[in-house]
Each structure stands twice: as C-alpha cells, then as structure tokens.
Design a protein around this motif. Structure first.
Motif, short mmCIF file in Angstrom:
data_model
loop_
_atom_site.label_atom_id
_atom_site.label_comp_id
_atom_site.label_asym_id
_atom_site.label_seq_id
_atom_site.Cartn_x
_atom_site.Cartn_y
_atom_site.Cartn_z
N CYS A 193 0.82 -1.22 0.00
CA CYS A 193 0.00 0.00 0.00
C CYS A 193 0.85 1.27 0.00
N ARG A 243 -7.56 0.64 7.15
CA ARG A 243 -8.80 1.22 6.59
C ARG A 243 -9.99 0.35 6.99
N CYS A 256 -6.22 7.02 -0.19
CA CYS A 256 -6.17 5.71 -0.85
C CYS A 256 -5.99 5.95 -2.34
N ALA A 257 -5.00 5.30 -2.92
CA ALA A 257 -4.76 5.49 -4.35
C ALA A 257 -5.76 4.70 -5.20
N CYS A 316 -5.56 1.77 -5.98
CA CYS A 316 -4.76 0.99 -6.94
C CYS A 316 -5.12 -0.49 -6.96
N GLY A 317 -5.73 -0.97 -5.88
CA GLY A 317 -6.12 -2.39 -5.83
C GLY A 317 -4.96 -3.35 -5.66
N CYS A 373 -3.55 -4.04 -3.01
CA CYS A 373 -3.77 -4.80 -1.78
C CYS A 373 -4.38 -6.17 -2.10
N GLY A 390 -9.48 -0.92 -2.10
CA GLY A 390 -9.74 0.24 -2.98
C GLY A 390 -11.20 0.27 -3.42
S1 SF4 Z 1 -6.28 0.37 -3.13
FE1 SF4 Z 1 -5.42 -0.81 -1.45
S2 SF4 Z 1 -3.16 -0.77 -1.74
FE2 SF4 Z 1 -4.05 0.82 -3.06
S3 SF4 Z 1 -3.92 2.67 -1.79
FE3 SF4 Z 1 -5.99 1.83 -1.45
S4 SF4 Z 1 -5.79 0.51 0.33
FE4 SF4 Z 1 -3.70 0.96 -0.39
#
Ligand code: SF4
Ligand SMILES: Cc1cc2nc3c(=O)[nH]c(=O)nc-3n(C[C@H](O)[C@H](O)[C@H](O)COP(=O)(O)OP(=O)(O)OC[C@H]3O[C@@H](n4cnc5c(N)ncnc54)[C@H](O)[C@@H]3O)c2cc1C
Ligand code: SF4
Length: 940
Positions: A554, A566, A598-599, A601-602, A604, A615
């Motif tokens: 992350c 989160r 939170c980006a 980005c998935g 995780c 995400g």
């Molecule tokens: S999608 Fe998941 S890994 Fe990406 S920033 Fe959000 S919580 Fe972090």
C-alpha cells in the motif's frame, strides 16, 4: 513491577520533547487502527509512536520508565497470539530501520528489524542464498518480528530458524543500554556495565545444567519446534552469557529487549526443485510415509487432512484426483531441492524408492515443471484462506499451532480431529509441517456470546491436555506464546520451567516495562480477555481477517492508513453506528486517513489471502460522499468529453507559457503559494508537468491493420518542458507503422475515454457509460473484433479488458507492453540505447501480470535496465498527484536513492504516473514506446 501510570498526558508531553509531533499519534481512530494486529485480541494503545533510530528509542524508553508506562514493539503486526498489541504505548518502526548488508561471500546478512523477510531474500537471491526462517507470512513479516517470534515455516525446520542461524545481534535493553555482540568494544563495555545481568544468566545456565531432568526435558522439547515460553535451550546450549543473552532474545516477543540488528548465517536456496502431491486413502498411511520421508532428502513435507483438501478441491486449477479421495484420506506435498539437475533426479529416485512399500491412492509422480509445482503449493496454501473466506460474517478465523513427536503423528492427528469434532468445530481443518510434527488447525469462532467464548475456552483446555498431557508436545510451535498461550506455559513446562522464565524476565526487565502480559502472565484467563470484535461493515471487506499481508503493497502505509487499517477503522465506525450512536467524529477522521489518501490501486488485493480489494470499498465510499450533484456533474462531463479534454490541453498550454515566461523556480513558488492560499484546492504544479499534447499521426493504409486507441491522457498531455519529443500518440503511430502496421483509429476519438477517471472517484455510472461507448467504437473500428486493439496506457487497457471480459464482448485488447513484445519488436531491427534506464510497472500492469513483459521490452531496447525493488504503486492515482501530492511523494520517497549512478531516464506506461516519477526520481520518465522508437530509429 510498574506502579499504575499517573497520566498519559504527561507522558505525551515528554514524548513531544524527543520526537516530532507527526510521529506521536493520540487521535482515537488512528490509535485503534494502528493498534490492530493479526490476532483475535484487541487492545487500543494510549499513544502510538514511530521511532527511527536507537537514540529515539532510548528516549522513548526513558519517558516510559519515568511515567511507568509499559510499551510494546511492533514490526509488521502479523502476529497471531496477541503479542504485538498494547493498551499503553505502541512503538512502531519507521523507515530508519530498513538497513541490510550482505557480506562479501553472501554467507551472512546483517538486517535491521523493519526489513521485510522477502526483501532480505530478494537481496540474497542473486547469490543462490536465503535467510533460514521462512514463515508463510514472509512477504509482509519483518525481521524484528521474525526473530522475536522465532518464526519458521515449511522448509526451515528446527535447524534453520533464527535461533540456529543467529550469528550476532545488536540489542537495546529496557534501561537503554546497547549490546552489539559483533563489536568487541561493545561487548567489553556491556560486560562491565551489566555484570549483574550476565552473572544472573550464567547462574541460571549452571543451575539448569545441574538439574539433569530439567536439562534433558529442555533438550527433548527443542527437538520439536517450540515457541511456548522463552527459549530455554539457550541455557543448556551455551556457556558464554553473551551468547545466552542473544539467543534468549530470539522468541522473546518484545518482552526482554529490542532487536536493533541481527546477523543471520544464510542458507542455500537451490534452484532445482521437484515436487509431488501424494494422496493416501488413510491419514495413518500418510503419517507412516512421513516417518519414511524423515530420512530421505526432502526439503518440505506438508500434511493436509481430508477436511483441508475438501476446502480447495472445487477451486479452479485443483488436481482432479482430490475429488475422488475417500473421507479418511489425506495428502502430503513433498518437495525436494538440489544444486543441479542430476542430483535432483537422484533425490527424486531415492524418495520414490524410500516410499515403495507405502500404498498411495494414485501413483507417485514428481514434477520439475514450475507451473505444476505452483499448482501443488496452491492446494496447500489455499486451505487456510478458504476457511477464512467461508466463515460467517462477524466470526473470526483462528489458526492454532501445536507440535507432536513425529513418531506419534498419526495418533495425535486422529485424536486432534476427534477432539475438534467433540467440541463442535466440524468445519475445522488440519494441515502442517509434518517432518517437525507441527500441525496447524484452523476453525471459525464467534466471540459475540458468552456461550461461544466458553466453547472456545473448553476447546483450548482440551487441546492443552491432549498436546501436553498425552503427547508431551508443544502448544505453540511457530507462532509464539503471546497472550494466547501465556496461561498454559506452566502446564507445558512445569513449575521449574516457569520459574526459570520468570527469573529471566526479572533479570532483563525488572520494571516489567516491556510487553507485560505476553509470555509471562499470572492471569489464567488471559487468553479469553480482550477478544476482538469483527462487526459487519461492508460485504466488500467483511471477510478480512486482519492478517496484514496487504500492508507492504500500500502506497499510503506509514503516511496514513494501510488497507488493513482502513478496514479496521471502518469496522469501528460500523460498530459504533450499529449501537445507534453517532460516529461523526470517526467519519471525519476517516475522510483523510481512509478515503482521500487511498490510491485506489487495488494492489492490496494481489497480496490478500481472501482477495479483498480495499480500494473498491474506498471508491464506493467516495461515490457515497460525492452525493447526487457530483454524479450529475460527472454525467455532464462524460457527455462532453471532447470539449473537456480540449480545455485540459488549453490549461496545460497556458501553464506551459507561464512556466516559460517565469522560469521553474518562480513558477514553483507562485503555484505553491496559490495552492496553499486556496487551501489545497488549486492542483499542485511541478516542473515535470506535461505541455499540451499535439498529435500528428500520418494516415496510412499500407500495412497490416490494427486498432490503436490513444488514451485521453496521452491525447492531452505531451512531454514536459525541456523534453523535445513528440507526443505519445504520434510516436506510437510511427513505431507501429515502422513495424508494418496500419493503425486504425476509432471514430469520434476526441470524446472517447475508458471511464477510469470516473471509476477512481466512485462515479460508476459515468465510468461504465464511457466504457460502453468506447467498447462500441472499438467494436466498429476493429471490424467486429477481427482486428486487435492496442492501448498505449496500461490503466485504460486494464479497465477495458475487465469491462469486455465481464460482458463477454468480442474485443481483443492488448496492453502496449504486450503489443510491443509480441507484435512490434519481432518486426524491428533494434540497436539497444545506452542505459541505465529505470523501469516502472504501474499498478494496472502488475494486476495484469505484465511487469515482466515491460521489463523484457526495455531489455531488448536498452543496454542496462534497472527495476527498483523499493517502489510499488507510485501513488499518483489518476489525479491524486495534483490534488493529494503527499501520497505521491510518500510512495516514491525511496525512488531516487534506488536508482543506479548514471541513470538518466525511466520508462513506464501511464503519462500521469510518469509526472510523479520524474519529479521524485529527478530523471525524466516517458512511455516505453519512446525507448522502442529510439532503439529502432536507425538507417537500415
Ligand atoms: S487500493 Fe489498497 S493498496 Fe491501493 S492505496 Fe488503497 S488501500 Fe492501499
Ligand atoms: C496468515 C498468517 C500466516 C502465518 N504463518 C506463519 C508461519 O508459517 N510461521 C510463523 O512462524 N508465523 C506465522 N505467522 C505469524 C507471524 O506472521 C510471524 O510470527 C511473523 O514472524 C511476525 O512478524 P511481524 O513482523 O509481523 O512481527 P510483529 O507481529 O509486529 O511482532 C512480533 C513480536 O515481536 C516483537 N517485536 C517486533 N519487533 C521487535 C524488535 N525489533 N525487537 C524486539 N521485539 C520485537 C513484538 O513486540 C511482538 O511481540 C502467520 C501469520 C499469519 C497472519
Ligand atoms: S484485506 Fe486481506 S490481506 Fe489485508 S488484512 Fe484483510 S485479509 Fe489480510
């Protein structure tokens, strides 16, 4: 013993004098989220601090001593027994503890405690070596936790764990004193300053050796894996009190001192592997095979009972034979490794011959094929998550960890199965590292009623009686004692053993400052207190087991929240609201920590055993928060996309003109001031900002037709000022034509978009509308799917691949990396350009599994390619680099130092990510297409 703490406020004031305020956390939701670990226990720390070096830690220890406040060290927080939590002070390890040095012969590696185990192994991989300890959590667990838990896994057995591979250690004790066992001056000074401690340890050692019964018992118990209580074997294995001290630190779970660095002897990591999945009609036969395998050249022998196999047998890719196995069946996954192929073949022959007299349900067949071996391990590794994924919402999944003498493994496993059934745990599965007699049993548990807590209590009592009373085994083999087994230490070790451990604790930590209640506890119900609630919050995340495996992926970890944090914090909000109370304060705290940073980005999900994409939760919360007006505005923007992208180009042109007139320094100052005056509403400007794109494709029908879709970002954002290259669509068109293709463009391209910018804001209606519109246009351009479609931006390719896949549309979409490697490069003559060039695979590319493809293309076009290991998601996240630049800066904080000397360029596949990468690396990042263009642009 510590007196009750007078005031945490006074402690916080003292801490504020020694640490920057940003590293002292007192806000309630953050404390709760940071406090969680992978166990089913919950304590909320009063203060959370992050320390970066020994001086800071020494100051924190001093403040805690002054205020009588206990403290707990935290590495990755993947512990399962409740040893990494605190209701007082939780000490997190900051970026300063990630040092790693491999010695010249790669025989040892010195590691600081925040190095992730898998990172250490990646450093050693080029030398064919690895660290000995190999917990299944090695991709997230850190060295501090691995050593302090004496963690081990499938291959390391009892001979390659931290205790046996320890070369030296640097330790800070509760009084702030440091001992570095590899530094003669430090040892001499310590012998002088801590003579009493060392004398005490020497006396304990002598006393233990004199008691032949106790000494034999200790030796016997450590022939198995054992992490119940302190590592008493240090008292019988070593004479030198310094060695006794450092070996007692292994497995001490943060209760004796702080491991500031550790040097491990490395072990070989043989490249040649073969594995077989052996199926048996009866568990007893499988266990007989384990005894035979114990003398054969095997690296790992994993036992799975029938219930464990049943959990995974219907999943895609599982061997069909699993489904035909009878109700009493079992499996062994056997792996052997060797330094060369000939030796491997000999080992396989020896193992097969050694098992000749034992009946298997299907013939034994070893494979050396990497995919087949991965499939076997998928069977084994899928078992635990399957139970986690199948459990009822609100219940928890518990993984227990016991060891039996190997000779009695069959009876012990059958007894354990019976015991679990007797206590109503019919869903329980058993698997484990059979060569060490180490079995894990996994079951689901509801802690919301007293009756259920009592059922669990009865099970634990029965397990303790079975493991210790009947088999003289270990109650914890790998996972550490924590709070979970602290009440049972005396049962396992007897009064003598417990007294020894209490004396050890008193010698090291007379004030009981370090992690009290862990390992040593006089509370016989400690394992039943502070049980963690897991209230339903959202079906997207309800299966989360809070294991923490997602955290290293992350980009906002250590900035705000990780995915686990989160989810934990969101569960708390759900818990409060379920009581009818308001969680307004928590929701506003969550807005920045959970949602804004939170980006999306998935990434995780790529590490999550139960495949949770946090995400998705955050995007759905963004969609809710945006409200109906934002959704309506999004629809208007989506419907007028052509004019909107034209306006973006106009804005970029204006900004570039201003940049040209003012120069970089004045422009940075001006835009920085404007951003701060606007309260962050004006996007951040940086010198790497793109100029407006100007696209000039040369129309052609000569060549093989193929659809090319330039993303809206590529159509609007050109290279940065100072980079004279043409815009990406122009270069891509040229490269495609050079390779003999005739690019076809979808009609109405100016208004087309894949929908990604809307999706990341949770505006799903607008996102799906744009995707559908683009799919129609591509369908027409590709002659109903006959032609392949190339995307120049990986995030757009990823979104459209999923969109057309879910709807089974007849479109063949290629990411630019695939198109270059498979279609373009084979038709070009390449002259690799001089490196080093850095390669950055963006998140979508990682999720598509294409990062190696990008690296392959770069290697074909450049003499020296570097892929910085320290960088994952860049945190740009579509437009967060403009609006939440802290995330981008944090995610890329290690990039510049990770680049080799002389590196002057980087390649990637997303124009927006490349802005942040250029800013933070200090070198210009561009699309990979530019590199291919340069390498192929020469007279034939
Ligand atoms: S999608 Fe998941 S890994 Fe990406 S920033 Fe959000 S919580 Fe972090
Ligand atoms: C799904 C799952 C599978 C697992 N599989 C395994 C397995 O196969 N084998 C295994 O052994 N374990 C396993 N574990 C448990 C756990 O992951 C390991 O024990 C791991 O080594 C803990 O490391 P960590 O970095 O998370 O430590 P943490 O949980 O943060 O801390 C562990 C302990 O070490 C202490 N500590 C941390 N840093 C220091 C330091 N610098 N100095 C002194 N004390 C310190 C803490 O106070 C705590 O008591 C598993 C966990 C999960 C969730
Ligand atoms: S989201 Fe997945 S990986 Fe992260 S803590 Fe939850 S279960 Fe573990």
């Amino acid at each position: 013993m510590l007196a009750p703490i007078p005031s945490y406020d006074a402690l916080r004031d003292d801490l504020a004098r020694v640490l920057p305020s940003a590293r002292i956390v007192t806000a309630p939701l953050r404390r709760l989220a940071y406090g969680t670990d992978a166990s089913f226990y919950r304590l909320v720390p009063q203060v959370v601090v992050t320390v970066d070096d020994e001086d800071e830690l020494r100051a924190v220890l001093a403040a805690c001593r002054t205020h009588h406040a206990p403290l707990t060290f935290r590495a990755a927080g993947t512990s399962l027994s409740g040893q990494a939590i605190s209701d007082s002070v939780l000490v997190l390890l900051g970026d300063g503890w990630r040092g790693a040095v491999v010695d010249a012969k790669s025989e040892t590696i010195r590691l600081q405690p925040a190095v992730v185990g898998a990172v250490a192994n990646r450093l050693l991989a080029p030398y064919g070596r690895k660290i000995g300890p190999d917990p299944a959590s090695i991709d997230s667990a850190m060295i501090g936790g691995i050593a302090a838990n004496n963690a081990s896994g499938m291959c390391c057995g009892t001979r390659q764990n931290s205790y046996y591979t320890l070369v030296g250690m640097r330790i800070m004790l509760a009084d702030g004193a440091v001992l570095d066992t590899e530094d003669a001056a430090s040892v001499a000074a310590f012998k002088h300053s801590h003579a009493e401690l060392l004398l005490g340890l020497a006396q304990l050692s002598q006393r233990t050796r004199r008691d032949a019964t106790l000494a034999d018992r200790i030796r016997h118990k450590y022939r198995m894996k054992n992490t119940t209580g302190y590592g008493l074997n240090a008292l019988v294995d070593f004479d030198d009190p310094i060695e006794i001290l450092s070996h007692l630190m292994v497995g001490s779970e943060g209760t004796l001192g702080f491991i500031s660095a550790i040097t491990y002897r490395t072990v070989p990591d043989h490249a040649h592997k073969a594995a077989a999945l052996l199926l048996f009609d009866a568990l007893g036969t499988a266990c007989r095979a384990v005894s035979a395998l114990a003398t054969l050249p095997v690296e790992a022998v994993e036992l799975m009972d029938r219930a464990a196999l049943a959990c995974v047998e219907h999943k895609p890719g599982m061997p069909a034979a699993l489904r035909s196995l009878g109700v009493d069946g079992a499996a062994l996954l056997v792996e052997t490794r060797a330094s060369d192929a000939a030796l491997l073949a000999q080992q396989v022959a020896a193992i097969t011959a050694g098992l000749a007299g034992i009946a298997t349900a299907v013939p034994i067949e070893f494979s050396t094929d990497a995919d087949t071996i991965a499939k076997f391990w998928k069977v084994r590794k899928g078992t635990f998550p399957s139970v986690g994924a199948m459990r009822a919402t609100g219940s928890t999944v518990i993984i227990e960890d016991v060891a039996f003498p190997v000779a009695r493994l069959a009876d012990a496993t059958l007894d354990l199965q019976q015991l679990l059934h007797t206590h109503g745990y019919r869903e329980a599965i058993i698997f484990g590292h059979a060569l060490e007699g180490n079995l894990h049993f996994v079951f689901t548990q509801d802690f919301s009623t007293e009756a259920e807590v009592q059922r669990y209590a009865a099970l634990m009592d029965a397990v303790a009686t079975l493991v210790v009373g009947k088999y003289d085994g270990a109650l914890k083999a790998e996972h550490g004692t924590g709070r979970n087994m602290a009440p049972f230490v005396e049962l396992e070790w007897g009064r003598d053993g417990l007294l020894l451990m209490q004396e050890i604790k008193r010698l090291f930590d007379p004030l009981n400052l370090l992690n009290p209640g862990v390992i040593i506890s006089d509370d016989e119900r400690a394992h039943l207190r502070h049980l963690k609630p897991l209230p339903p919050a959202d079906p997207l995340v309800d299966k989360c087991i809070e294991c923490g495996f997602c955290e290293p992926k992350c980009p906002s970890a250590r900035l705000t929240f990780t995915p686990r944090q989160r989810i934990t914090a969101f569960r708390e909000i759900a818990r409060i609201e379920a009581t009818g109370a308001s969680a307004q304060a928590e929701r506003s705290e969550y807005a920045w920590l959970g949602i804004d940073t939170c980006a999306g980005c998935g990434l995780c999900a790529t590490a999550c055993p139960v495949e949770i994409d946090t995400g998705k939760l955050i995007k759905s919360l963004r969609g809710e928060r945006a409200g109906p007006l934002a959704h309506r505005v999004a629809t208007v923007v989506a419907d007028n996309y052509g004019p909107v992208t034209a306006a973006v180009r106009l804005g970029l042109r204006g900004a570039d003109l201003l940049h040209g007139a003012l120069g970089t320094r004045a422009m940075t100052a001006l835009t920085g001031t404007a951003r701060s005056v606007s309260g962050g509403r004006i996007p951040r400007w940086s010198p790497s900002m793109p100029r407006a794109a100007s696209v000039s494709a040369r129309a052609t029908t000569a060549g093989e037709p193929l659809v090319y879709f330039p993303s809206c970002a590529a159509r609007s954002m050109g290279p940065a000022r100072g980079d004279d290259s043409e815009s990406l669509p122009t270069v891509t068109d040229r490269v495609l034509q050079r390779a003999g293709f005739a690019p076809v463009y979808p009609a109405g391209m100016a208004s087309l978009c894949c929908g990604q910018p809307f999706e990341s804001k949770g505006l799903l209606d607008a996102a799906n509308g744009k995707s559908a519109e683009l799919a129609d246009a591509l369908h027409a351009a590709s002659d109903g799917g006959r032609l392949q479609v190339v995307f120049d931006t990986s995030s757009c390719a990823y979104r459209m691949k999923r969109f057309v896949g879910e709807r089974r549309l007849p479109l063949r979409i290629l990411d630019i990396s695939e198109a270059l490697r498979d279609l373009v490069l084979p038709r070009l003559t390449l002259t690799p350009v001089a490196g080093p060039t850095a390669v950055h695979a963006i998140c979508s590319m990682r999720k598509m599994g294409l990062q190696d493809v990008l690296v392959d293309v770069a290697r074909a076009c450049c003499t020296h390619v570097t892929v910085p290991d320290a960088v994952g998601c860049c945190g740009w996240a579509g437009d967060k680099g403009f609006n939440t630049p802290e995330l981008n800066a944090h995610a890329l904080r290690d990039l510049r130092s990770a680049l080799p000397a002389g590196c002057t360029s980087g390649v990637s596949t997303s124009r927006t990510c490349e802005i942040g990468l250029s800013d933070h690396a200090g070198v210009n990042y561009r699309s990979i297409v530019y590199l291919v263009d340069e390498a192929s642009n020469h007279p034939r």
